[in-house]
Motif scaffolding. Structure first.
Motif, PDB file in Angstrom:
ATOM      1  N   ARG A  76      -0.121  23.997 -43.873  1.00  0.00           N
ATOM      2  CA  ARG A  76      -0.553  24.635 -42.631  1.00  0.00           C
ATOM      3  C   ARG A  76      -2.025  25.032 -42.644  1.00  0.00           C
ATOM      4  O   ARG A  76      -2.683  25.010 -41.615  1.00  0.00           O
ATOM      5  N   ASN A  77      -2.565  25.419 -43.777  1.00  0.00           N
ATOM      6  CA  ASN A  77      -3.919  25.949 -43.797  1.00  0.00           C
ATOM      7  C   ASN A  77      -4.571  25.667 -45.146  1.00  0.00           C
ATOM      8  O   ASN A  77      -3.961  25.077 -46.054  1.00  0.00           O
ATOM      9  N   MET A  78      -5.813  26.123 -45.278  1.00  0.00           N
ATOM     10  CA  MET A  78      -6.571  25.886 -46.500  1.00  0.00           C
ATOM     11  C   MET A  78      -5.974  26.628 -47.686  1.00  0.00           C
ATOM     12  O   MET A  78      -6.044  26.159 -48.829  1.00  0.00           O
ATOM     13  N   ARG A  79      -5.367  27.777 -47.447  1.00  0.00           N
ATOM     14  CA  ARG A  79      -4.772  28.536 -48.548  1.00  0.00           C
ATOM     15  C   ARG A  79      -3.680  27.730 -49.245  1.00  0.00           C
ATOM     16  O   ARG A  79      -3.610  27.694 -50.488  1.00  0.00           O
ATOM     17  N   GLU A  80      -2.831  27.063 -48.474  1.00  0.00           N
ATOM     18  CA  GLU A  80      -1.766  26.266 -49.072  1.00  0.00           C
ATOM     19  C   GLU A  80      -2.333  25.060 -49.825  1.00  0.00           C
ATOM     20  O   GLU A  80      -1.779  24.653 -50.849  1.00  0.00           O
ATOM     21  N   ARG A  81      -3.418  24.494 -49.334  1.00  0.00           N
ATOM     22  CA  ARG A  81      -4.042  23.386 -50.065  1.00  0.00           C
ATOM     23  C   ARG A  81      -4.577  23.840 -51.419  1.00  0.00           C
ATOM     24  O   ARG A  81      -4.424  23.143 -52.429  1.00  0.00           O
ATOM     25  N   LEU A  82      -5.204  25.016 -51.445  1.00  0.00           N
ATOM     26  CA  LEU A  82      -5.723  25.536 -52.711  1.00  0.00           C
ATOM     27  C   LEU A  82      -4.591  25.844 -53.684  1.00  0.00           C
ATOM     28  O   LEU A  82      -4.697  25.573 -54.883  1.00  0.00           O
ATOM     29  N   LEU A  83      -3.489  26.411 -53.174  1.00  0.00           N
ATOM     30  CA  LEU A  83      -2.353  26.705 -54.049  1.00  0.00           C
ATOM     31  C   LEU A  83      -1.751  25.427 -54.626  1.00  0.00           C
ATOM     32  O   LEU A  83      -1.337  25.401 -55.794  1.00  0.00           O
ATOM     33  N   ASP A  84      -1.709  24.373 -53.825  1.00  0.00           N
ATOM     34  CA  ASP A  84      -1.165  23.104 -54.325  1.00  0.00           C
ATOM     35  C   ASP A  84      -2.055  22.478 -55.389  1.00  0.00           C
ATOM     36  O   ASP A  84      -1.581  21.684 -56.215  1.00  0.00           O
ATOM     37  N   LEU A  85      -3.339  22.818 -55.361  1.00  0.00           N
ATOM     38  CA  LEU A  85      -4.228  22.340 -56.424  1.00  0.00           C
ATOM     39  C   LEU A  85      -4.005  23.087 -57.730  1.00  0.00           C
ATOM     40  O   LEU A  85      -4.204  22.537 -58.820  1.00  0.00           O
TER      41      LEU A  85
END
Length: 551
Positions: A76-85
């Motif tokens: 949904r957002n940039m926060r979830e992308r960072l967590l997936d990294l």
């Protein structure tokens, strides 16, 4: 786990897609079907659950493959992308835990496929397919059709089964009724654990971790099955896990903490984009609203304030309260909303709003918080911020009267008409009012302005429904004894004189039932003294205001 992947799964790649698929069960299965399902469900495909970040689909069984549940996860957002990294994605974590459960012979659905779709080299959508557990139903559905003896046996088996899961080192961390399936049969083998994305393996689980893990499920059983079923569950768990009796107190504390966390989390959902709520920004204004509210309704309500709409009729308006009932006609259907307008805040109010938020948003959030906790209040529809005014839109309570008016009608009207008072009905009204206020306090809610004018009453047959309004300063924190006394003083001083001392005493004794006798007497004395001081202060204020107006 790696040996399971090598023996059961094969990698399939195509352009920006990558799949890890079970060869034996999905040999004739078309990968492209999975990619289309969350966008255009085909015939026979059911949407089980959908939200902003996840969609769950059910594919019925065919001759070529078993029944499947497909979970599509979106970022949904940039926060979830960072967590997936920083860590594996939710789909990957659940896939790995399903394989671990299979390795240790623990009950869970069979993993079928794991896939992802990339855009510019980054995964934007992940898929997880698991096998359907034939004939299984969720725990709440099973409980609804059981008698008392069957429920006690079910709770006992459930406690032993979860103790075995914990003894193996598996900590689910989201152990709730919606994550437990029950297959046809008897004994502990009928239970299946699902939704394993938050599961962790810990060889030694301390007692506080066990209590935290059981809190949500134990709290549900306490409400749905009763204390006997809860006792059967906790007793079987403690006996199977070889725990001492002191664990019961830790479990009760964990249940209360989990309930408070759940209420806080659900209360805040109205201020973010979700499946039920949405946030819109336009023309320097921000709108929080329910998704089931027609967007044109807000436009017409705003036009009504400016006097530009023919489809809106202002039913009532109070300059002091800045509130009105607005009739809106949409698609030939008439709807009535209660609209509360907040004028442009002063400098002090603006500084306060920096820390706790504008008043309209606070009341919007509080109204949803009351709904989450099962406390009666008008349902909030929308909140509009920005510009020279803020608006709060709630449902319009037809036939709703302020508590003062209902008390006059119920306790005084018969005397003027020459009829005898219906004492039985009056006492029933007093008990219902005391129970509703006690329920609000027991739910951990404090209303700092609990006056008679802030309680609406609707009559439903032989019963009454009490709704609390003016919720901007409500606090979702268990009230202290001092604040409880303050609330009862406000209500006692504000209720009209026509309620005698006998009925007032019944109200307080009903509210304070279960308290120790010494504490109850001390609280009653403080309430009486405080109410007298309030009435005297109001009388002096009225006299002073009268002297100012006189020539």
């Amino acid at each position: 786990m790696k040996s399971i992947i090598r023996s059961r799964f094969t990698i399939m790649k195509k352009e920006n897609e990558q799949w890890l698929v079970d060869v034996k069960l999905l040999e004739p299965f078309e990968r492209d079907v999975l990619l289309r399902l969350d966008k255009l469900p085909g015939d026979g495909v059911n949407v089980v659950k959908t939200s902003m970040s996840r969609t769950v689909l059910h594919l019925p069984q065919t001759d070529d493959r078993p029944g499947l549940y497909l979970k599509c996860h979106r970022q949904r957002n940039m926060r979830e992308r960072l967590l997936d990294l920083l860590r594996p994605s939710r789909a990957e974590r659940e896939f790995n835990n399903l394989l671990r459960f299979e390795h240790y012979a623990l009950p869970a659905p069979r993993a079928i496929a794991l896939g992802q779709v990339q855009r510019k080299g980054e995964p934007v959508r992940r898929y997880l397919a698991v096998e359907e557990v034939t004939g299984a139903k969720l725990l709440p559905d099973i409980i609804a059709g059981k008698n008392e003896q069957e429920l006690l046996a079910l709770c006992s088996d459930l406690g032993k089964w979860i103790a075995g899961i914990h003894q193996s080192g598996a900590d689910h961390r989201d152990l709730q009724p919606g994550n437990i399936l029950i297959r046809p049969g008897e004994g502990q083998e009928r239970f299946v654990l699902i939704d394993l994305h938050s599961l962790r393996f810990d060889p030694v689980m301390p007692e506080h971790a066990r209590a935290r893990a059981l809190a949500a499920l134990a709290g549900y059983l306490e409400m749905a099955v009763g204390m006997r079923g809860f006792g059967s569950f906790s007793g079987a768990y403690m006996k199977a896990a070889h725990l001492e009796f002191s664990f019961a107190a830790k479990l009760q504390d964990a249940i209360e903490s989990a309930r408070s966390r759940r209420f806080r989390s659900r209360t805040a959902r109205c201020l973010v984009n979700s499946s039920k709520f949405i946030i819109e920004n336009s023309n320097r204004r921000r709108v929080y609203r329910r998704r089931d509210l027609h967007p044109e309704a807000l436009d017409k309500i705003t036009e009504a304030r400016n006097g530009k709409s023919e489809n809106v009729t202002v039913l009532s308006e109070s300059a002091g309260a800045r509130s009105k009932a607005v009739r809106v006609t949409l698609e030939g259907k008439e709807q009535i909303f209660f609209v509360k307008e907040f004028s442009k805040p002063t400098l002090a109010q603006s500084l306060r709003a920096l820390f706790i938020g504008p008043r309209a948003r606070r009341e919007y959030r509080a109204g949803h918080g009351f709904s989450v906790r099962g406390i009666s209040a008008p349902e909030v529809k929308a909140c509009i911020e920005g510009g020279d005014f803020d608006l709060l839109v709630t449902e319009f309570i037809e036939n709703g009267e302020q508590l003062n008016n209902v008390v006059h009608r119920l306790f005084v009207a018969n005397r003027f008409s020459g009829k005898r008072d219906d004492l039985k009905r009056q006492r029933k009204f007093i008990r219902a009012l005391a129970d509703e206020i006690r329920h609000m306090h027991d739910a951990g809610v404090y209303h700092p302005d609990l006056k008679a004018k802030n309680i609406l009453v609707t009559e439903e047959g032989s019963t009454w429904r009490f709704l609390f309004v003016d919720l901007a300063d409500v606090r979702f924190k268990p009230p202290s004894t001092r604040r409880i006394i303050k609330n009862l003083m406000q209500l006692n001083a504000g209720i009209p004189y026509c309620i005698g001392d006998g009925l007032r005493a019944r109200f307080f004794l009903r509210y304070l039932r279960g308290e120790k006798r010494v504490e109850r007497s001390a609280m009653l004395e403080e309430i009486i003294r405080g109410s007298s001081r309030r009435v005297e202060r109001w009388r002096r204020q009225i006299e002073k205001a009268g002297k100012r107006k006189s020539p």
